[in-house]
Design a protein around this motif. Structure first.
Motif, PDB file in Angstrom:
ATOM      1  N   ASP A  39      -4.127   7.582   4.918  1.00 52.10           N
ATOM      2  CA  ASP A  39      -5.533   7.367   4.600  1.00 52.10           C
ATOM      3  C   ASP A  39      -5.868   7.478   3.114  1.00 52.10           C
ATOM      4  O   ASP A  39      -6.814   6.842   2.647  1.00 52.10           O
ATOM      5  N   SER A  40      -5.150   8.311   2.360  1.00 50.17           N
ATOM      6  CA  SER A  40      -5.504   8.507   0.955  1.00 50.17           C
ATOM      7  C   SER A  40      -4.899   7.458   0.032  1.00 50.17           C
ATOM      8  O   SER A  40      -5.106   7.513  -1.185  1.00 50.17           O
ATOM      9  N   VAL A  41      -4.163   6.500   0.596  1.00 49.39           N
ATOM     10  CA  VAL A  41      -3.500   5.481  -0.218  1.00 49.39           C
ATOM     11  C   VAL A  41      -4.053   4.104   0.124  1.00 49.39           C
ATOM     12  O   VAL A  41      -4.069   3.698   1.292  1.00 49.39           O
ATOM     13  N   ALA A  42      -4.503   3.377  -0.901  1.00 51.08           N
ATOM     14  CA  ALA A  42      -5.031   2.025  -0.697  1.00 51.08           C
ATOM     15  C   ALA A  42      -3.932   1.078  -0.232  1.00 51.08           C
ATOM     16  O   ALA A  42      -2.745   1.293  -0.507  1.00 51.08           O
ATOM     17  N   LEU A  43      -4.327   0.041   0.479  1.00 51.59           N
ATOM     18  CA  LEU A  43      -3.351  -0.934   0.977  1.00 51.59           C
ATOM     19  C   LEU A  43      -2.502  -1.498  -0.145  1.00 51.59           C
ATOM     20  O   LEU A  43      -1.295  -1.713   0.016  1.00 51.59           O
ATOM     21  N   SER A  44      -3.111  -1.722  -1.291  1.00 47.91           N
ATOM     22  CA  SER A  44      -2.390  -2.312  -2.418  1.00 47.91           C
ATOM     23  C   SER A  44      -1.404  -1.350  -3.061  1.00 47.91           C
ATOM     24  O   SER A  44      -0.587  -1.762  -3.895  1.00 47.91           O
ATOM     25  N   ASN A  45      -1.462  -0.078  -2.684  1.00 51.64           N
ATOM     26  CA  ASN A  45      -0.636   0.929  -3.351  1.00 51.64           C
ATOM     27  C   ASN A  45       0.393   1.561  -2.421  1.00 51.64           C
ATOM     28  O   ASN A  45       1.002   2.578  -2.773  1.00 51.64           O
ATOM     29  N   LYS A  46       0.596   0.994  -1.241  1.00 55.95           N
ATOM     30  CA  LYS A  46       1.527   1.596  -0.274  1.00 55.95           C
ATOM     31  C   LYS A  46       2.953   1.660  -0.833  1.00 55.95           C
ATOM     32  O   LYS A  46       3.632   2.681  -0.685  1.00 55.95           O
ATOM     33  N   GLU A  47       3.413   0.593  -1.455  1.00 54.74           N
ATOM     34  CA  GLU A  47       4.776   0.580  -1.975  1.00 54.74           C
ATOM     35  C   GLU A  47       4.950   1.597  -3.097  1.00 54.74           C
ATOM     36  O   GLU A  47       5.959   2.306  -3.161  1.00 54.74           O
ATOM     37  N   ALA A  48       3.963   1.703  -3.967  1.00 59.24           N
ATOM     38  CA  ALA A  48       4.028   2.704  -5.037  1.00 59.24           C
ATOM     39  C   ALA A  48       4.049   4.111  -4.456  1.00 59.24           C
ATOM     40  O   ALA A  48       4.769   4.986  -4.952  1.00 59.24           O
ATOM     41  N   THR A  85       0.508  -0.076  12.640  1.00 60.99           N
ATOM     42  CA  THR A  85       0.446  -0.773  11.360  1.00 60.99           C
ATOM     43  C   THR A  85       1.821  -1.363  11.041  1.00 60.99           C
ATOM     44  O   THR A  85       2.828  -0.945  11.616  1.00 60.99           O
ATOM     45  N   PRO A  86       1.897  -2.301  10.086  1.00 63.82           N
ATOM     46  CA  PRO A  86       3.198  -2.852   9.686  1.00 63.82           C
ATOM     47  C   PRO A  86       3.911  -2.008   8.634  1.00 63.82           C
ATOM     48  O   PRO A  86       4.936  -2.443   8.102  1.00 63.82           O
ATOM     49  N   PHE A  87       3.388  -0.805   8.352  1.00 61.25           N
ATOM     50  CA  PHE A  87       3.905  -0.029   7.230  1.00 61.25           C
ATOM     51  C   PHE A  87       4.884   1.086   7.612  1.00 61.25           C
ATOM     52  O   PHE A  87       5.674   1.516   6.784  1.00 61.25           O
ATOM     53  N   TRP A  88       4.805   1.599   8.839  1.00 61.75           N
ATOM     54  CA  TRP A  88       5.468   2.870   9.136  1.00 61.75           C
ATOM     55  C   TRP A  88       6.988   2.795   9.034  1.00 61.75           C
ATOM     56  O   TRP A  88       7.630   3.763   8.573  1.00 61.75           O
ATOM     57  N   GLU A  89       7.587   1.681   9.435  1.00 62.66           N
ATOM     58  CA  GLU A  89       9.044   1.590   9.366  1.00 62.66           C
ATOM     59  C   GLU A  89       9.532   1.592   7.917  1.00 62.66           C
ATOM     60  O   GLU A  89      10.537   2.232   7.590  1.00 62.66           O
ATOM     61  N   ASP A  90       8.808   0.909   7.039  1.00 64.00           N
ATOM     62  CA  ASP A  90       9.156   0.946   5.616  1.00 64.00           C
ATOM     63  C   ASP A  90       8.940   2.344   5.043  1.00 64.00           C
ATOM     64  O   ASP A  90       9.682   2.782   4.147  1.00 64.00           O
ATOM     65  N   ASP A  91       7.916   3.046   5.533  1.00 66.49           N
ATOM     66  CA  ASP A  91       7.690   4.434   5.091  1.00 66.49           C
ATOM     67  C   ASP A  91       8.920   5.293   5.369  1.00 66.49           C
ATOM     68  O   ASP A  91       9.419   6.006   4.486  1.00 66.49           O
ATOM     69  N   LEU A  92       9.411   5.227   6.602  1.00 62.87           N
ATOM     70  CA  LEU A  92      10.562   6.049   6.967  1.00 62.87           C
ATOM     71  C   LEU A  92      11.805   5.636   6.185  1.00 62.87           C
ATOM     72  O   LEU A  92      12.575   6.495   5.724  1.00 62.87           O
ATOM     73  N   ALA A  93      12.014   4.349   6.041  1.00 60.25           N
ATOM     74  CA  ALA A  93      13.188   3.871   5.307  1.00 60.25           C
ATOM     75  C   ALA A  93      13.184   4.381   3.867  1.00 60.25           C
ATOM     76  O   ALA A  93      14.244   4.672   3.291  1.00 60.25           O
ATOM     77  N   ALA A  94      11.988   4.510   3.285  1.00 63.45           N
ATOM     78  CA  ALA A  94      11.884   4.927   1.888  1.00 63.45           C
ATOM     79  C   ALA A  94      12.059   6.426   1.701  1.00 63.45           C
ATOM     80  O   ALA A  94      12.637   6.864   0.703  1.00 63.45           O
ATOM     81  N   VAL A  95      11.575   7.236   2.650  1.00 67.09           N
ATOM     82  CA  VAL A  95      11.509   8.679   2.378  1.00 67.09           C
ATOM     83  C   VAL A  95      12.543   9.524   3.107  1.00 67.09           C
ATOM     84  O   VAL A  95      12.883  10.612   2.630  1.00 67.09           O
ATOM     85  N   VAL A  96      13.056   9.080   4.244  1.00 68.47           N
ATOM     86  CA  VAL A  96      13.958   9.947   5.012  1.00 68.47           C
ATOM     87  C   VAL A  96      15.210  10.282   4.213  1.00 68.47           C
ATOM     88  O   VAL A  96      15.705  11.418   4.248  1.00 68.47           O
ATOM     89  N   LYS A  97      15.722   9.334   3.458  1.00 72.48           N
ATOM     90  CA  LYS A  97      16.929   9.579   2.668  1.00 72.48           C
ATOM     91  C   LYS A  97      16.710  10.633   1.583  1.00 72.48           C
ATOM     92  O   LYS A  97      17.672  11.216   1.066  1.00 72.48           O
TER      93      LYS A  97
END
Length: 290
Positions: A32-41, A69-81
């Protein structure tokens, strides 16, 4: 864990400041605290913070984006490691949501060479109307599940409510129900029930009253949205010396009496629920001191 502090996932400055807040857990928020345009950042900033953070401080959880949402799988891929201590699942609809994320975590842990099950899970369990009917489904959802909390703002939006509070500033019926069901669902699942946020971070007296009510009912901690709230929450959810002394006296009375179901202490008859409460209080104090 007494205090769980939300921190925007796209702000290195706020993450570094929050680390010194005294919170038991930081929730690096990519929802919620991150704008759609800033998800990757936010993914990059959060992963970098996790990789370089001092892990002797607060536990570090990441709030991913919701499963619809279409974001959650990319979220996990980015942070779990980068080895977060846990992942928070927002807008969870039932125990099946936990199972879905747990399965995905196992795959990411294996790819990163991380021990399976190392990444814990928690969830915000009341953000839709449908979710209130499934709070009994989290039992045995996953050994990863360690905490459940509730939320009123998204629930109000889902209900189309004009407000979630009455003229006295108190939650109305649907939100009191959500709070109660979360407490019951978490205890039934054997995980920590953590109370929701208190939105007005400038109102210390209101926060204290809200936190005391939560601790009275059985919640083990409370969410925070500002570092200034952390000291109040930690104080309220840390058992006092008098509370601990009484709890230890109850435990000793049962130990001294042997295999009995009822004892007398200071003229008061105590049975097994009192012993269970005393043990939980001592355990909670031990966790708070670690």
């Amino acid at each position: 864990m007494r205090s769980w502090l939300f921190v925007p996932g796209d702000s290195e400055k706020k993450q570094s400041k929050a680390h010194l807040s005294g919170a038991d857990v930081l929730i690096l928020d990519m929802e919620d605290s991150v704008a759609l345009s800033n998800k990757e950042a936010a993914r990059r900033i959060t992963a970098d913070y996790l990789a370089g953070a001092d892990r002797s401080g607060p536990k570090l959880f990441v709030r991913m984006n919701a499963l619809d949402t279409p974001f959650w799988e990319d979220d996990l891929a980015a942070v779990v490691k980068a080895k977060p201590d846990g992942i928070m699942v927002p807008k969870s609809k039932s125990g099946d949501c936990i199972r879905t994320v747990a399965f995905a975590l196992t795959e990411h842990e294996q790819e990163a060479g991380i021990a399976t099950g190392a990444t814990k899970l928690c969830c915000v369990a009341t953000e839709t109307a449908a979710s209130l009917f499934t709070l009994g489904t989290y039992q045995d959802a996953s050994p990863r599940l360690s905490m459940m909390t509730w939320g009123a703002e998204d629930l109000a939006a889902d209900l189309g409510a004009r407000s979630n509070k009455d003229d006295n500033g108190l939650y109305t019926g649907p939100y009191r129900l959500a709070r109660t069901l979360t407490l019951l669902g978490a205890v039934a699942a054997g995980v920590d029930p953590v109370d929701s946020i208190y939105a007005d971070f400038r109102d210390e007296a209101g926060l204290e009253a809200d936190a005391r009510a939560a601790a009275r009912d059985g919640f083990t901690g409370k969410m925070a949205i500002h570092p200034a709230q952390v000291p109040v929450i930690n104080r309220i959810f840390t058992p006092s010396d008098d509370d601990l002394a009484h709890a230890r006296a109850v435990i000793k009375a049962f130990d001294d009496a042997g295999d009995v179901g009822v004892v007398s202490l200071d003229g008061v008859m105590l049975d097994m629920p009192h012993l269970k409460q005393a043990r939980r209080l001592v355990e909670r104090a031990a966790q708070a001191s670690n």
